[in-house]
Write a protein that holds these residues in place. Structure first.
Motif, short mmCIF file in Angstrom:
data_model
loop_
_atom_site.label_atom_id
_atom_site.label_comp_id
_atom_site.label_asym_id
_atom_site.label_seq_id
_atom_site.Cartn_x
_atom_site.Cartn_y
_atom_site.Cartn_z
N VAL A 194 -1.62 4.74 -7.75
CA VAL A 194 -1.23 4.00 -6.55
C VAL A 194 0.28 3.87 -6.56
CG1 VAL A 194 -1.32 1.77 -5.37
CG2 VAL A 194 -3.40 2.72 -6.38
N SER A 195 0.89 4.09 -5.42
CA SER A 195 2.34 3.89 -5.28
C SER A 195 2.58 2.86 -4.18
CB SER A 195 3.04 5.21 -4.93
OG SER A 195 2.56 5.72 -3.69
N ILE A 196 3.65 2.10 -4.33
CA ILE A 196 3.99 1.06 -3.35
C ILE A 196 5.45 1.23 -2.95
CG2 ILE A 196 4.18 -1.41 -2.92
CD1 ILE A 196 2.02 -1.86 -5.01
N VAL A 197 5.71 1.34 -1.66
CA VAL A 197 7.07 1.44 -1.14
C VAL A 197 7.27 0.35 -0.10
CG1 VAL A 197 8.82 2.92 -0.10
CG2 VAL A 197 6.96 3.94 -1.45
N ARG A 198 8.31 -0.44 -0.28
CA ARG A 198 8.62 -1.51 0.68
C ARG A 198 9.77 -1.08 1.59
NH1 ARG A 198 10.88 -7.23 -1.41
NH2 ARG A 198 12.71 -5.90 -1.72
N TYR A 199 9.64 -1.40 2.87
CA TYR A 199 10.69 -1.12 3.86
C TYR A 199 11.09 -2.45 4.50
CZ TYR A 199 9.06 3.63 3.22
OH TYR A 199 8.70 4.84 2.66
N ASP A 201 8.38 2.32 12.22
CA ASP A 201 7.35 2.49 13.26
C ASP A 201 6.22 3.35 12.75
OD1 ASP A 201 6.45 4.48 15.77
OD2 ASP A 201 6.53 2.35 16.24
N TRP A 202 5.00 2.83 12.85
CA TRP A 202 3.80 3.54 12.37
C TRP A 202 2.86 3.69 13.56
CZ3 TRP A 202 3.56 4.84 7.07
CH2 TRP A 202 2.40 5.49 6.67
N ALA A 203 3.14 4.70 14.37
CA ALA A 203 2.31 4.93 15.57
C ALA A 203 2.24 3.68 16.44
CB ALA A 203 0.91 5.40 15.19
N GLY A 204 3.40 3.05 16.66
CA GLY A 204 3.45 1.87 17.52
C GLY A 204 3.28 0.55 16.79
N LYS A 205 3.00 0.57 15.49
CA LYS A 205 2.85 -0.65 14.70
C LYS A 205 4.00 -0.75 13.70
CE LYS A 205 -1.29 -1.29 16.52
NZ LYS A 205 -1.62 -2.39 17.44
N GLN A 206 4.43 -1.98 13.42
CA GLN A 206 5.49 -2.15 12.42
C GLN A 206 4.90 -2.22 11.03
OE1 GLN A 206 7.74 -5.84 12.25
NE2 GLN A 206 9.63 -4.73 11.82
N VAL A 207 5.42 -1.40 10.14
CA VAL A 207 4.95 -1.36 8.74
C VAL A 207 6.12 -1.64 7.81
CG1 VAL A 207 4.14 0.19 6.92
CG2 VAL A 207 2.96 0.14 9.11
N LYS A 208 5.89 -2.55 6.87
CA LYS A 208 6.91 -2.85 5.86
C LYS A 208 6.46 -2.45 4.45
CE LYS A 208 9.04 -6.73 8.34
NZ LYS A 208 9.46 -8.16 8.26
N MET A 236 -3.26 -0.89 8.41
CA MET A 236 -4.27 -1.88 8.06
C MET A 236 -4.05 -3.24 8.71
SD MET A 236 -6.10 -0.06 6.01
CE MET A 236 -7.18 -1.30 5.34
N GLY A 237 -2.90 -3.45 9.32
CA GLY A 237 -2.54 -4.78 9.78
C GLY A 237 -1.67 -5.46 8.74
N SER A 238 -1.08 -6.61 9.10
CA SER A 238 -0.24 -7.39 8.16
C SER A 238 0.89 -6.56 7.58
CB SER A 238 -1.10 -7.98 7.03
OG SER A 238 -2.11 -8.81 7.55
N PHE A 239 1.50 -5.66 8.40
CA PHE A 239 2.64 -4.83 8.00
C PHE A 239 2.29 -3.81 6.92
CE2 PHE A 239 4.56 -9.06 9.04
CZ PHE A 239 5.06 -8.69 10.28
N LEU A 240 1.01 -3.49 6.75
CA LEU A 240 0.57 -2.63 5.64
C LEU A 240 -0.06 -1.34 6.15
CD1 LEU A 240 -0.19 -2.15 2.60
CD2 LEU A 240 -2.31 -3.40 3.09
N ALA A 241 0.29 -0.22 5.51
CA ALA A 241 -0.37 1.06 5.74
C ALA A 241 -0.75 1.65 4.38
CB ALA A 241 0.54 2.03 6.49
N ILE A 242 -1.91 2.30 4.34
CA ILE A 242 -2.40 2.87 3.07
C ILE A 242 -2.72 4.35 3.27
CG2 ILE A 242 -4.06 2.62 1.20
CD1 ILE A 242 -4.53 -0.16 1.94
N PRO A 243 -1.70 5.21 3.30
CA PRO A 243 -1.98 6.65 3.46
C PRO A 243 -2.69 7.23 2.24
CG PRO A 243 0.34 6.28 2.97
CD PRO A 243 -0.26 4.93 3.20
#
Length: 666
Positions: free
Chosen positions: A599-604, A609-616, A577-584
């Motif tokens: 809803v579940s939330i996991v912080r890294y 690496d999320w297909a070339g994007k950084q996700v936290k 989604m941008g801003s270090f966020l992914a919503i599978p």
């Protein structure tokens, strides 16, 4: 409202062949690196190579008097077919399908004794599909603790049976087919008829039917021929960059308007980059120009046949660099001459057509590019080189009242995007504009603007042909949102603005569309403290999806099939989604596997690496009856605020995270 959309496509024979060709290409293209490696080893070390080496090339006898095996033979006989089979099985049923596909293909390889590319392309998907069907029989019925035992033994037993089936059933059929196809090619070569194949290949390229021909027939036969003769002409029947280069040169000299201006850039992409589809719109503008590429293709093939030239392995993409890299040692003169003569003849014929016909290239390049994308069935990665990119060229004739965000499932990505845009439009002073979200399957043709991920736009167009379509690369912070706000302002200021103002009726809630921030939904118990993890253990995208999905499983919100659907959704379109966020989240078809919203939330902290994007931050989503939309709206507000994102990164307790999202379960 006028709009740049395409007509609803018909499921024609051409479309079926395209899909089949795309599937075949999906098995071959990921493994092109292995083909290139084999081609390099072959070009260097076979008996007629640059550095003949019996031990590596596999010719002659060893010091002990036994025949040398070398690298060339085992790579082409075992490695490449097994890679293709694994890829085909994985496309159908992930890694499990890939493994069983490779096992079954081993039977085909041993049974045939020749490189079994066609057999691999049959057995890989077949094994994946059948394994998937078998697993569905006892899905959810295995006692806890026995899953690994059942899964491993079922895969092993079915793989063994498929290997036997491949040995006794598939290998004789494919061997006979390969022999017949090879004899047909030899007949064409010996009778000087091979150049005539351009009559079919060149139009097939423009219609995106070439993958079925190239990867389904020419590449397997070319590999077999290369193994026997050290090279093959078949690799250049479709990949020769000469015909397309000649056509684009003709436009450079004799074209007009936008076509003439864009042709030099297109030539660089086509000839040096190997992306042949860049010249297809130029043909579609003037279909008669296909004669130029056919003439060029026939000339190139005839030159190769006369000079007995060829490549040692496939040239993919069809760049002049790739062609030269795979050229056999004794074929450089013939291959280069074939490219030059093909380009020359294509240039001459195309120039004659351009000079003797009258046509407005300035007007038609954009529509021809859209037609090319419609034929392809998806957005072209190079089309913007010809016509640019942006919101679109629609002419608005009434105020914008209804905007919908559409994604595959309509529950995660689209809800977030709708919330972000709604806030922007409200801030601009237009709270009456309704911003909703829906799954593509539930779209209706009564929206003013449809916003989709760029990979899904072509799927949404047929169902919403009267709307303006806007493509974005992520739903969180796309610059397209500001352009949409400007569109709203312009539409409200234009003629007819008085007719649709704050009294506009809300969009009907039927058909799967829903507001991303409904007032009648409280989101009760959607997010619980036990579903928040501050230090995730995953190190890659797929593991992170499993980790977020496991939290949903642990609280009984979903079953295991929904987690599998989360992976399927990710393979089709990224949920970054941008801003270090992914919503599978799962696919639209997987909604039946949701037991209650969660809803579940996991912080890294270190990011993954999320297909070339950084996700936290990975947010797993499963929603029924819009109960999850309240929390998604809160998440959207937080992740558009850099200060709050920083607070999330620095949070030391689950309570701090929950507090940031507000009373989401109130």
């Amino acid at each position: 409202m006028a709009t740049a959309t395409v007509a609803k496509p018909r499921t024609s024979m051409r479309v079926h062949v395209q899909r089949f060709g795309t599937f075949l290409s999906g098995m071959i293209m990921p493994n092109i690196g292995a083909f290139i490696a084999w081609g390099i080893i072959t070009a260097l070390f076979i008996q007629t190579g640059w550095l003949p080496n019996p031990e590596l090339g596999g010719f002659g006898n060893s010091a002990a008097g036994t025949p040398n095996v070398g690298l060339v033979g085992p790579m082409i006989t075992y490695l490449l077919p097994l890679l293709i089979a694994y890829t085909g099985g994985k496309m159908v049923y992930d890694v499990r399908g890939g493994v069983v596909g490779a096992i079954g293909t081993m039977g085909v390889i041993v049974g045939a004794g020749i490189p079994m590319f066609i057999g691999a392309m049959i057995m890989g998907p077949l094994a994946g599909w059948t394994m998937k069907k078998i697993d569905s029989i006892w899905d959810g019925k295995i006692r806890p603790g026995f899953e690994m035992l059942v899964n491993n033994f079922s895969a092993g037993i079915w793989g063994a049976l498929l290997a036997l089936f491949g040995f006794f059933g598939i290998s004789p059929v494919v061997t006979n087919f390969s022999t017949a196809a090879g004899n047909f090619v030899e007949f064409l070569v010996h009778n000087g008829l091979l150049p005539l194949t351009s009559i079919f290949i060149e139009p097939a390229k423009v219609l995106f039917l070439n993958n079925a021909i190239n990867h389904g027939v020419l590449t397997p036969l070319g590999i077999q021929q290369s193994l026997e003769q050290g090279k093959s002409i078949l690799f250049l029947l479709e990949a020769n960059p000469g015909p397309g280069a000649g056509l684009l040169l003709a436009y450079i000299f004799f074209g007009r308007g936008a076509a003439k201006a864009s042709a030099p850039g297109a030539l660089i992409i086509q000839f040096l980059g190997g992306i042949h589809e860049i010249y297809f719109p130029y043909v579609l503008m003037r279909p008669l120009l296909i004669l130029g590429t056919i003439a060029g293709g026939m000339t190139g093939i005839a030159t190769l046949a006369i000079t007995n030239s060829g490549l040692v392995a496939p040239a993919a993409p069809g760049s002049i660099f790739a062609v030269l890299a795979q050229t056999a040692r004794d074929s450089y003169f013939g291959v280069i001459l074939s490219v030059v003569l093909a380009a020359t003849v294509s240039f001459l014929v195309s120039s004659l057509i351009l000079r003797t016909t009258h046509h407005s290239d300035e007007v038609d390049l954009g529509s021809a590019t859209s037609k090319m994308e419609a034929l392809k069935g998806k957005k072209s990665s190079v089309a913007s080189t010809l016509v640019g990119a942006g919101v679109g060229t629609a002419v608005l004739t009434r105020p914008i009242a209804n905007i919908v965000f559409a994604c595959d499932a309509g529950m995660g990505s689209s809800a977030m995007g709708a919330s972000v845009l709604r806030n922007k439009i409200k801030a601009a002073g237009f709270p009456e504009v309704k911003v909703t979200n829906a799954s593509i399957a539930n779209l209706r043709d009564d929206y003013d603007v449809v916003v989709t991920h760029q990979d899904l736009t072509e799927r949404a167009r047929p169902a919403t042909s009267s709307a303006v379509h806007v493509s974005v690369d992520n739903f969180m912070n796309s610059p397209r949102y500001d352009e949409i706000v400007e569109m709203v302002k312009e539409s409200k200021a234009g003629p007819g603005a008085e007719s649709t103002t704050a009294t506009a009726e809300p969009v009907a809630q039927g058909g799967g569309a829903h507001a991303a921030e409904p007032s009648d939904v409280g989101g009760k118990d959607v997010l619980l403290a036990q579903s928040v993890v501050l230090n995730g253990t995953a190190r890659d995208r797929d593991s992170a999806i499993d980790e977020a999905g496991q939290l949903l499983l642990d609280r009984g919100a979903v079953d295991t099939s929904y987690v599998q659907a989360m992976h399927q959704r990710e393979e089709s379109v990224s949920t970054y989604m941008g801003s270090f966020l992914a919503i599978p989240h799962g696919t639209n078809a997987a909604k039946d596997h949701i037991k209650h919203s969660g809803v579940s939330i996991v912080r890294y902290p270190e990011g993954i690496d999320w297909a070339g994007k950084q996700v936290k931050f990975v947010v797993g989503v499963a929603g029924i009856n819009n109960e999850h939309l309240h929390i998604l709206s809160s998440i959207a507000k937080i992740f558009t605020d850099k200060a709050q994102v920083a607070q999330l990164e620095q949070a030391t307790s689950v309570d701090e995270v929950l507090e940031l999202f507000g009373k989401v379960n109130a």
